[in-house]
Enzyme design. Structure first.
Site, PDB file in Angstrom:
ATOM      1  CB  ILE A  25      51.581   0.570 -52.745  1.00 30.13           C
ATOM      2  CG1 ILE A  25      52.062  -0.779 -53.294  1.00 30.13           C
ATOM      3  CG2 ILE A  25      50.452   1.120 -53.619  1.00 30.13           C
ATOM      4  CD1 ILE A  25      51.017  -1.882 -53.291  1.00 30.13           C
ATOM      5  CB  ALA A  94      49.900   0.699 -42.267  1.00 29.07           C
ATOM      6  CD  GLU A  96      54.995  -6.719 -40.704  1.00 33.81           C
ATOM      7  OE1 GLU A  96      55.721  -7.201 -41.593  1.00 33.81           O
ATOM      8  OE2 GLU A  96      55.412  -5.886 -39.879  1.00 33.81           O
ATOM      9  CB  THR A 137      46.136  -8.437 -51.666  1.00 32.59           C
ATOM     10  OG1 THR A 137      46.722  -9.347 -52.583  1.00 32.59           O
ATOM     11  CG2 THR A 137      45.761  -9.194 -50.405  1.00 32.59           C
ATOM     12  CG  ASP A 138      45.688 -10.551 -56.580  1.00 31.60           C
ATOM     13  OD1 ASP A 138      46.432 -10.622 -55.584  1.00 31.60           O
ATOM     14  OD2 ASP A 138      46.120 -10.589 -57.751  1.00 31.60           O
ATOM     15  CD  GLU A 139      49.191 -12.665 -52.359  1.00 32.75           C
ATOM     16  OE1 GLU A 139      49.394 -13.521 -51.485  1.00 32.75           O
ATOM     17  OE2 GLU A 139      50.074 -11.926 -52.814  1.00 32.75           O
ATOM     18  CE1 TYR A 162      49.766  -9.104 -47.224  1.00 34.43           C
ATOM     19  CE2 TYR A 162      49.459 -10.488 -49.163  1.00 34.43           C
ATOM     20  CZ  TYR A 162      49.466  -9.239 -48.572  1.00 34.43           C
ATOM     21  OH  TYR A 162      49.170  -8.120 -49.320  1.00 34.43           O
ATOM     22  CE  LYS A 166      45.815  -6.287 -47.082  1.00 30.60           C
ATOM     23  NZ  LYS A 166      46.157  -4.918 -46.606  1.00 30.60           N
ATOM     24  CE  LYS A 201      56.668  -8.026 -50.474  1.00 31.64           C
ATOM     25  NZ  LYS A 201      55.972  -6.797 -50.275  1.00 31.64           N
ATOM     26  NE  ARG A 226      51.619 -14.965 -57.621  1.00 32.61           N
ATOM     27  CZ  ARG A 226      51.256 -16.249 -57.598  1.00 32.61           C
ATOM     28  NH1 ARG A 226      50.513 -16.753 -58.571  1.00 32.61           N
ATOM     29  NH2 ARG A 226      51.607 -17.030 -56.592  1.00 32.61           N
ATOM     30  CG  ASN A 261      56.409 -16.268 -60.575  1.00 28.98           C
ATOM     31  OD1 ASN A 261      55.730 -15.259 -60.805  1.00 28.98           O
ATOM     32  ND2 ASN A 261      56.274 -16.987 -59.484  1.00 28.98           N
TER      33      ASN A 261
HETATM   34  N1  LIG Z   1      52.864  -5.025 -53.048  1.00 29.97           N
HETATM   35  C1  LIG Z   1      51.867  -5.551 -53.726  1.00 29.97           C
HETATM   36  O1  LIG Z   1      52.064  -6.102 -54.829  1.00 29.97           O
HETATM   37  C2  LIG Z   1      50.443  -5.459 -53.201  1.00 29.97           C
HETATM   38  C3  LIG Z   1      49.402  -5.922 -54.007  1.00 29.97           C
HETATM   39  C4  LIG Z   1      48.088  -5.779 -53.544  1.00 29.97           C
HETATM   40  C5  LIG Z   1      47.842  -5.189 -52.317  1.00 29.97           C
HETATM   41  N2  LIG Z   1      48.878  -4.778 -51.544  1.00 29.97           N
HETATM   42  C6  LIG Z   1      48.566  -4.120 -50.250  1.00 29.97           C
HETATM   43  O2  LIG Z   1      48.998  -2.778 -50.367  1.00 29.97           O
HETATM   44  C7  LIG Z   1      49.419  -2.288 -49.088  1.00 29.97           C
HETATM   45  C8  LIG Z   1      50.810  -1.711 -49.193  1.00 29.97           C
HETATM   46  O3  LIG Z   1      51.696  -2.732 -49.661  1.00 29.97           O
HETATM   47  P1  LIG Z   1      53.248  -2.431 -49.877  1.00 29.97           P
HETATM   48  O4  LIG Z   1      53.747  -3.413 -50.860  1.00 29.97           O
HETATM   49  O5  LIG Z   1      53.440  -0.979 -50.102  1.00 29.97           O
HETATM   50  O6  LIG Z   1      53.817  -2.824 -48.427  1.00 29.97           O
HETATM   51  P2  LIG Z   1      55.228  -2.484 -47.791  1.00 29.97           P
HETATM   52  O7  LIG Z   1      55.588  -3.674 -46.969  1.00 29.97           O
HETATM   53  O8  LIG Z   1      56.181  -2.002 -48.820  1.00 29.97           O
HETATM   54  O9  LIG Z   1      54.931  -1.228 -46.837  1.00 29.97           O
HETATM   55  C9  LIG Z   1      54.171  -1.348 -45.675  1.00 29.97           C
HETATM   56  C10 LIG Z   1      54.357  -0.064 -44.866  1.00 29.97           C
HETATM   57  O10 LIG Z   1      53.514  -0.167 -43.713  1.00 29.97           O
HETATM   58  C11 LIG Z   1      54.258   0.279 -42.578  1.00 29.97           C
HETATM   59  N3  LIG Z   1      53.738  -0.400 -41.388  1.00 29.97           N
HETATM   60  C12 LIG Z   1      53.828  -1.724 -41.085  1.00 29.97           C
HETATM   61  N4  LIG Z   1      53.261  -1.954 -39.896  1.00 29.97           N
HETATM   62  C13 LIG Z   1      52.781  -0.754 -39.445  1.00 29.97           C
HETATM   63  C14 LIG Z   1      52.073  -0.362 -38.281  1.00 29.97           C
HETATM   64  N5  LIG Z   1      51.768  -1.236 -37.313  1.00 29.97           N
HETATM   65  N6  LIG Z   1      51.719   0.938 -38.156  1.00 29.97           N
HETATM   66  C15 LIG Z   1      52.040   1.849 -39.124  1.00 29.97           C
HETATM   67  N7  LIG Z   1      52.727   1.522 -40.231  1.00 29.97           N
HETATM   68  C16 LIG Z   1      53.090   0.232 -40.397  1.00 29.97           C
HETATM   69  C17 LIG Z   1      55.697  -0.116 -42.865  1.00 29.97           C
HETATM   70  O11 LIG Z   1      56.627   0.641 -42.111  1.00 29.97           O
HETATM   71  C18 LIG Z   1      55.798   0.141 -44.371  1.00 29.97           C
HETATM   72  O12 LIG Z   1      56.228   1.464 -44.628  1.00 29.97           O
HETATM   73  C19 LIG Z   1      49.310  -3.473 -48.119  1.00 29.97           C
HETATM   74  O13 LIG Z   1      48.123  -3.349 -47.394  1.00 29.97           O
HETATM   75  C20 LIG Z   1      49.282  -4.693 -49.035  1.00 29.97           C
HETATM   76  O14 LIG Z   1      48.555  -5.738 -48.443  1.00 29.97           O
HETATM   77  C21 LIG Z   1      50.184  -4.890 -51.953  1.00 29.97           C
END
Ligand SMILES: NC(=O)c1ccc[n+]([C@@H]2O[C@H](COP(=O)([O-])OP(=O)(O)OC[C@H]3O[C@@H](n4cnc5c(N)ncnc54)[C@H](O)[C@@H]3O)[C@@H](O)[C@H]2O)c1
Length: 335
Positions: A25, A94, A96, A137-139, A162, A166, A201, A226, A261
């Site tokens: 994202i 950023a 996990e 996140t909505d989670e 997770y 969050k 994913k 979802r 799903n």
């Molecule tokens: N993917 C989804 O559907 C979704 C939905 C709602 C919210 N989110 C939130 O959006 C955000 C981004 O999600 P995403 O799917 O892009 O995640 P992703 O796992 O694709 O990317 C996470 C990025 O964070 C970096 N990162 C991890 N640990 C780090 C650290 N200690 N320091 C610096 N960088 C670090 C990683 O290298 C990676 O590039 C997250 O906070 C997630 O909780 C995601």
């Protein structure tokens, strides 16, 4: 900039630090922002480059983009970077982010998602002219039954490590906002999909496994529901919040596109078969129902009426349109 919990203020958006900007994202957000004519500022992408990162973001060429590899837990380095680059805004992606990994081992999720967020906020506490947007996140709200939606007032009931990490980070953001009068905004978003997502994913995993003739693992009976949001629509929502959102406010970002799903997988198979000129039944024969994930939330849905009413954002991309774009990009990347 005047600051305060729910205060009205003029926000400068000239020098934005994006954490996790090599992730799915974060990278979409950076590309989106660099395309906007109303953004003339600079972006610093700060990312540790974990397994989930998109390495292309390290070499993206743009005169107003800069990549720095680093850990959000390294507070001293972040403080220097904020000063050196005269950052006025942080957009914090950023994390996990994979639920299954958090079930195997929760500690890295607490480390990055909770402590990492704390370190960023401690740095902002020293430089309180900086606005901090937290991507959540909505989670955090837990699971829904057959009907109803979560909204910004729903209680937190996280069910996976997770989601708990969050939720904890959201609480730290709120506490720093109230206690230290930092300028923050926070958004919760439903499931994102689109190009560039790490193939662990659901959607990219299914596309790759279809094309490679591998089993398509579906948890339980695939009945979990979802809401699916195209990643560029999420990027647009965050840009809208940065421009117009009130400090101290929370915004829920959903698409109103609820799918089980299993039904989503059938739609994906039909669109992929159309794209590859394959027989969809060949892909369907690869579906395997596997033991459900422990604590698997049944349904998520978000009421996005606040961001629509107050800031004028709504999701633009119908699911089939977004899926076709996603399929095209994964198929292109494989050749
Ligand atoms: N993917 C989804 O559907 C979704 C939905 C709602 C919210 N989110 C939130 O959006 C955000 C981004 O999600 P995403 O799917 O892009 O995640 P992703 O796992 O694709 O990317 C996470 C990025 O964070 C970096 N990162 C991890 N640990 C780090 C650290 N200690 N320091 C610096 N960088 C670090 C990683 O290298 C990676 O590039 C997250 O906070 C997630 O909780 C995601």
């Amino acid at each position: 900039m005047a600051r305060g919990f729910t205060g009205v203020f003029v926000r400068t958006l000239h020098r934005i630090l994006v954490t996790g900007g090599a992730g799915f994202i974060g990278s979409a957000f950076i590309r989106y922002l660099l395309r906007q004519s109303d953004f003339t500022g600079h972006i610093v992408n700060y990312d540790l480059l974990t397994y989930a990162a998109n390495q292309e973001m390290t070499s993206l060429k743009h005169p107003r983009y800069h990549f720095i590899q680093g850990d959000i837990c390294n507070q001293r380095f972040i403080e220097q970077l904020l000063l050196e680059h005269e950052i006025d805004t942080i957009v914090h992606f950023a994390a996990e982010s994979h639920v299954d990994r958090s079930i195997q081992s929760a500690a890295p999720f607490i480390e990055t998602n909770v402590k990492g967020t704390l370190h960023l906020l401690e740095a902002v506490k020293k430089l309180p002219h900086i606005h901090f947007h937290h991507v959540s996140t909505d989670e955090v709200y837990g699971t829904l039954g057959e009907s109803g939606c979560f909204n910004e007032h729903s209680p937190y009931r996280p069910n996976s490590p997770y989601a708990a990490s969050k939720a904890a980070s959201d609480h730290v953001v709120r506490a720093f906002t109230v206690t230290y009068r930092l300028s923050t905004t926070l958004s919760h978003c439903s499931n994102n999909y689109g190009p560039g997502q790490f193939p662990e994913k659901f959607i990219p995993l299914m596309i790759h496994h279809c094309l490679e003739g591998k089993p398509l693992p579906v948890y339980g009976q695939g009945a979990q529901v979802r809401d699916w949001l195209y990643v560029d629509d999420h990027a647009a929502a965050i840009w809208t919040i940065l421009q117009k959102g009130k400090s101290g406010e929370v915004y829920d970002i959903g698409a109103g596109a609820e799918w089980t799903n299993l039904n989503l997988l059938h739609l994906l198979i039909d669109l992929l078969a159309e794209h590859t000129r394959a027989d969809p039944e060949r892909y369907r024969a690869q579906i395997r129902f596997v033991q459900d994930r422990p604590g698997h939330d049944f349904r998520y849905a978000l009421d996005a009426s606040k961001i629509q009413r107050e800031l004028g954002w709504k999701s633009e991309t119908p699911l089939p349109t977004g899926l076709k774009k996603t399929i095209r990009s994964y198929c292109r990347a494989r050749v």
